[in-house]
Scaffold this active site. Structure first.
Site, PDB file in Angstrom:
ATOM      1  N   LYS A   1     -26.525  12.160  30.641  1.00  0.00           N
ATOM      2  CA  LYS A   1     -27.291  12.686  31.780  1.00  0.00           C
ATOM      3  C   LYS A   1     -27.492  14.191  31.601  1.00  0.00           C
ATOM      4  O   LYS A   1     -26.579  14.892  31.148  1.00  0.00           O
ATOM      5  CB  LYS A   1     -26.535  12.375  33.077  1.00  0.00           C
ATOM      6  CG  LYS A   1     -27.340  12.621  34.360  1.00  0.00           C
ATOM      7  CD  LYS A   1     -26.583  12.087  35.579  1.00  0.00           C
ATOM      8  CE  LYS A   1     -27.262  12.433  36.894  1.00  0.00           C
ATOM      9  NZ  LYS A   1     -26.552  11.914  38.072  1.00  0.00           N
TER      10      LYS A   1
ATOM     11  N   SER B   1     -29.203   9.223  41.408  1.00  0.00           N
ATOM     12  CA  SER B   1     -29.924  10.225  40.656  1.00  0.00           C
ATOM     13  C   SER B   1     -29.879  10.028  39.148  1.00  0.00           C
ATOM     14  O   SER B   1     -30.682  10.620  38.436  1.00  0.00           O
ATOM     15  CB  SER B   1     -29.354  11.606  40.992  1.00  0.00           C
ATOM     16  OG  SER B   1     -27.989  11.686  40.597  1.00  0.00           O
TER      17      SER B   1
ATOM     18  N   SER C   1     -24.753   7.551  42.756  1.00  0.00           N
ATOM     19  CA  SER C   1     -25.773   7.764  41.717  1.00  0.00           C
ATOM     20  C   SER C   1     -25.581   7.025  40.412  1.00  0.00           C
ATOM     21  O   SER C   1     -26.472   7.030  39.574  1.00  0.00           O
ATOM     22  CB  SER C   1     -25.888   9.244  41.392  1.00  0.00           C
ATOM     23  OG  SER C   1     -26.693   9.860  42.341  1.00  0.00           O
TER      24      SER C   1
HETATM   25  N1  GLN Z   1     -28.140   8.886  47.166  1.00  0.00           N
HETATM   26  C1  GLN Z   1     -27.255  10.001  47.106  1.00  0.00           C
HETATM   27  C2  GLN Z   1     -28.002  11.264  47.453  1.00  0.00           C
HETATM   28  O1  GLN Z   1     -29.172  11.204  47.612  1.00  0.00           O
HETATM   29  C3  GLN Z   1     -26.624  10.018  45.752  1.00  0.00           C
HETATM   30  C4  GLN Z   1     -26.546  11.311  45.026  1.00  0.00           C
HETATM   31  C5  GLN Z   1     -25.550  11.312  43.903  1.00  0.00           C
HETATM   32  O2  GLN Z   1     -24.637  10.492  43.855  1.00  0.00           O
HETATM   33  N2  GLN Z   1     -25.676  12.296  43.038  1.00  0.00           N
HETATM   34  O3  GLN Z   1     -27.428  12.312  47.587  1.00  0.00           O
END
Ligand code: GLN
Length: 485
Positions: A73, A148, A172
């Site tokens: 990532k 994400s 995420s």
């Molecule tokens: N859906 C969560 C958000 O929008 C997840 C983000 C994450 O885990 N980085 O913040």
């Protein structure tokens, strides 16, 4: 080469038995990544310039991960390789050092071939809000891949690489894994060092992996769970995960939350109840658990308050002064303002604004401190749950990946408020208390996957992996059974 049905051990054995040359493996993965590059799932494609001999020498019979290609990532630092965290403000940033996880994977002789796209700074759950464009679902471009860690999920689900790294602050890793039909594992908080990872919200941030099998998640845990003095939240949580993956204790107790199940649509509920029956038929208990619904209903708010506040403060260094993009201005304040205004996207700006509001002295007690107290109550309630059971089921998603057209409402801060809306964010429980949490493929609806998620007490990573392996087999076997009927 497509890795959908090849585990890390399969690839290792092919190289060992001289059926596959490392050079051919790397070339094939590189060509496939390149051919798909237009899908935006990568920010950077990395060419490996080693000779055929050097590549072959990376293979080590004693290291299962040696010569295995992967993508990471793009919020994970890679020395002298562009690391953007999905943000325009870092679109010229070449870190002078490797993150600890990058180092560990290098020590295993893995081969890094790409940096995967993400929602900007990890903020978002769609894959539509990275600075380099949208990442869509690998099976249906009308739908989202989830985020994400969208690029990482895409790469593994499309069979382009055997594994990818991800980060998980809310869900995420585990939600895109559900939408894309792959395994997504977020271990106990602190098991994998966060050193060198561009944060979102440090008290909630975790690292983890996308794979095609639970075995592969265990192999990666063996390689990367190590105490790191450079990360003060790092813990010692090492184990022999892969070696013990098949030894699930026969006395393991499974459980699910009554207050969650009631929000399921009938067909999904049936699928869950069927699975519970199959688990019982294997001799395990599956217990219905009570959990104060009032507390569950606070999950999205608590998540937003804590993560937005931590997010705005950890990113105070993205100011155009020390590194990253800079817009010129008349003095340093002007530089900062212009740089941040021009180079952050809307989601980040919205979250920073809300975060700053909560951090104002007069709001701290009423908003932020109160959220932290509620987080504590939720953690206590979870501790009680794990006094009754070992493995807790949670739904990573109640349906298949939504279409891009219907995307409004999938991002946590844009969602409306109706009964049970918090079920969409239920996986955040595992970020609150840091428990190990894994999503594995479960059912398919119109050819699109929906995953299932299980959790165990913090530090019981081996147990959650063992249970996941058991369920993976159970689910696969029952699919086979169904198709014979
Ligand atoms: N859906 C969560 C958000 O929008 C997840 C983000 C994450 O885990 N980085 O913040």
């Amino acid at each position: 080469m497509n890795f959908k049905n090849l585990t890390i051990v399969d690839i290792h054995n092919k190289i060992k038995n001289k059926e596959l040359k490392v050079k051919d493996l790397v070339d094939s993965v590189y060509e496939n990544l390149k051919a798909e590059f237009k899908s935006n799932f990568l920010v950077t494609l990395i060419e490996n310039k080693n000779s055929e001999k050097e590549l072959q020498e990376l293979f080590d019979e004693n290291k299962l991960l040696s010569a295995i290609p992967y993508v990471t990532k793009d919020n994970i630092s890679t020395k002298n390789i562009l690391t953007t965290a999905g943000s325009n403000i870092l679109s010229n940033y070449f870190p002078p050092y490797d993150a600890t996880i990058t180092e560990h994977l290098k020590n295993e002789h893995t081969i890094l071939l790409g940096k995967a796209s993400l929602d900007e700074l990890g903020m978002g759950g769609t894959g539509l809000f990275g600075f380099n464009g949208e990442v869509r679902h690998p099976k249906d471009s009308e739908r989202i891949a989830g985020g994400s860690s969208s690029g990482s999920a895409y790469a593994v689900a499309a069979g382009l690489v055997p594994f990818a790294t991800g980060t998980d602050t809310g869900d995420s890793i585990r939600k895109p894994a559900s939408y894309c039909g792959i395994v997504g594992f977020k271990p106990t908080y602190g098991s994998i060092s966060r050193y060198g990872v561009i944060p979102y919200a440090p008290s909630l941030d975790h690292l983890g992996f996308f794979t095609n099998s639970v075995d592969d998640a265990a192999i990666l845990s063996d390689a990367t769970f190590k105490h790191d003095p450079k990360d003060f939240t790092s813990i010692n949580n090492e184990n022999e995960f892969y070696k013990n993956i098949n030894n699930l204790d026969k006395k393991t107790k499974f459980g699910f939350l009554k207050s969650v199940l009631k929000y399921f649509k009938e067909d999904l509920k049936k699928d869950y109840l069927n699975l519970f029956e199959k688990i019982k038929a294997e001799g395990f208990e599956v217990i219905e658990i009570d959990f104060d619904e009032k507390l569950l209903a606070t999950i999205p708010a608590v998540y937003m308050m804590i993560s937005f506040s931590e997010g705005v403060s950890t990113h105070a260094n993205l100011d155009g002064i020390n590194f990253g993009k800079r817009e010129e201005g008349k003095d340093y304040k002007d530089i900062m303002k212009k740089t941040r205004t021009k180079n952050f996207g809307n989601t980040v700006k919205r979250r920073f604004t809300i975060g700053s509001f909560q951090l104002k002295k007069e709001n701290q007690e009423d908003l932020l401190l109160r959220s932290k107290k509620i987080r504590r109550l939720i953690i206590e309630e979870l501790t009680k749950v794990f006094n009754q059971i070992d493995i807790l089921f949670l739904p990573p998603s109640l349906d298949v990946a939504p279409t891009v057209k219907n995307i409004l409402g999938t991002d946590v801060e844009e969602r409306g408020d109706h009964d049970g809306i918090w079920v969409d964010d239920i996986l955040e429980l595992a970020n609150f208390n840091g428990m190990p949490s894994i999503t594995i493929p479960f059912i398919e609806k119109n050819n699109l996957p929906i995953g299932i998620n299980i959790n165990a007490k913090p530090k019981n990573d081996l147990q959650v992996l063992q249970a996941a392996k058991f369920l993976e087999n159970l689910i696969k076997n029952s699919k086979r059974g169904d198709s014979h009927e």
